[in-house]
Enzyme design. Sequence first.
Site, PDB file in Angstrom:
ATOM      1  N   THR A  96       4.032 -43.811 -28.273  1.00  0.00           N
ATOM      2  CA  THR A  96       5.472 -44.043 -28.218  1.00  0.00           C
ATOM      3  C   THR A  96       5.998 -44.207 -29.637  1.00  0.00           C
ATOM      4  O   THR A  96       5.677 -45.186 -30.318  1.00  0.00           O
ATOM      5  CB  THR A  96       5.793 -45.297 -27.390  1.00  0.00           C
ATOM      6  OG1 THR A  96       5.344 -45.106 -26.045  1.00  0.00           O
ATOM      7  CG2 THR A  96       7.291 -45.581 -27.375  1.00  0.00           C
ATOM      8  N   LYS A 172      11.347 -42.273 -22.643  1.00  0.00           N
ATOM      9  CA  LYS A 172      10.530 -43.496 -22.765  1.00  0.00           C
ATOM     10  C   LYS A 172      11.348 -44.634 -23.359  1.00  0.00           C
ATOM     11  O   LYS A 172      11.229 -45.797 -22.928  1.00  0.00           O
ATOM     12  CB  LYS A 172       9.299 -43.216 -23.638  1.00  0.00           C
ATOM     13  CG  LYS A 172       8.397 -44.439 -23.878  1.00  0.00           C
ATOM     14  CD  LYS A 172       7.765 -44.954 -22.601  1.00  0.00           C
ATOM     15  CE  LYS A 172       6.937 -46.225 -22.830  1.00  0.00           C
ATOM     16  NZ  LYS A 172       5.687 -45.985 -23.562  1.00  0.00           N
ATOM     17  N   LYS A 241       7.939 -53.466 -30.532  1.00  0.00           N
ATOM     18  CA  LYS A 241       8.093 -52.174 -31.213  1.00  0.00           C
ATOM     19  C   LYS A 241       8.882 -51.198 -30.360  1.00  0.00           C
ATOM     20  O   LYS A 241       9.788 -50.512 -30.835  1.00  0.00           O
ATOM     21  CB  LYS A 241       6.702 -51.613 -31.534  1.00  0.00           C
ATOM     22  CG  LYS A 241       6.691 -50.286 -32.283  1.00  0.00           C
ATOM     23  CD  LYS A 241       6.494 -49.080 -31.358  1.00  0.00           C
ATOM     24  CE  LYS A 241       5.150 -49.096 -30.677  1.00  0.00           C
ATOM     25  NZ  LYS A 241       4.934 -47.842 -29.875  1.00  0.00           N
TER      26      LYS A 241
END
Length: 296
Positions: A96, A172, A241
């Site tokens: 990601t 995502k 994150k």
Amino acid sequence: METIGVIGLGNMGIGMARNLVAAGFPVVGFDLRPERLALLAESGGIPAADCAEVGARSDAVFVMVMNGQQAREALLGADGAVRAMSKGDTVLMTATILPAEVRALEGPLAAAGVGLVDTPVSGGKPGADGGTLTLMAAARTDVLEANRGALEAISANLFHVGEEIGQGQTVKAALQALIGCTFAATFEALVMGVGSGVSGSTLFEVFRSSAVGSPLFEGCARQVLDRRFKGTGSHIGTMYKDLGISMAVAREAGAVMLTTSSAYEMFQAGISRYPDEDNWAVAKWLEEFAGTEVGW
């Protein structure tokens, strides 16, 4: 059978590698930590000396690292995989990272004749271990189909979200915004209820039986109620994150993210207070303010 590479053998990568081995693929992998290479060997995979060796020995390479800088170094650095890959090979970007970071890889990979599938995953360590991840894949249809076997070996749900590189990471980012907000709301509701004198078990049973009941809620709530704040495979740094990526994508889109920004700040406070623990530790930070402790 194609040989599949895996760069990054952490909680997610090692599970993916094991499922690829179980599906019959020869698997070559690399991680900076020798103990993770040993786990790969024990699982039937082949440890490599560096990313370049993974590229040289593989037809497709999964990249499951922590951030965009690591992904770029793993592929295009001095010992990067792409330097040793052959024309027609493919990089499967399951890490990601920012949409802009994966888009920046498209040109160098195309120049080397290497395809790219932008396919971040959801499902965490349980999904990686069980081969039940959800994949959000952006790629040309022909590139996706050529790698469908390897992708399906690690997943239960494979969505082709578009042909434009970066769209996988965008989906995502939106998903992580929703998940992060759900976690934050769960923490707050449990702390408020228990702090007001209601048992955690009562709250859990009512919530799970209502319209908000879901595997996501149940998994989150159980970790807090069980007081399991470490070793659950969901380190707080990863969600922090990811929510940072969600906020960056929102800024680029001009989207207002009031709830997500609050969740992001909660996780920032949590990681400052409990940097070595998992997502659920955010609840402990809220408990300190309320002078209570959530339990069954």
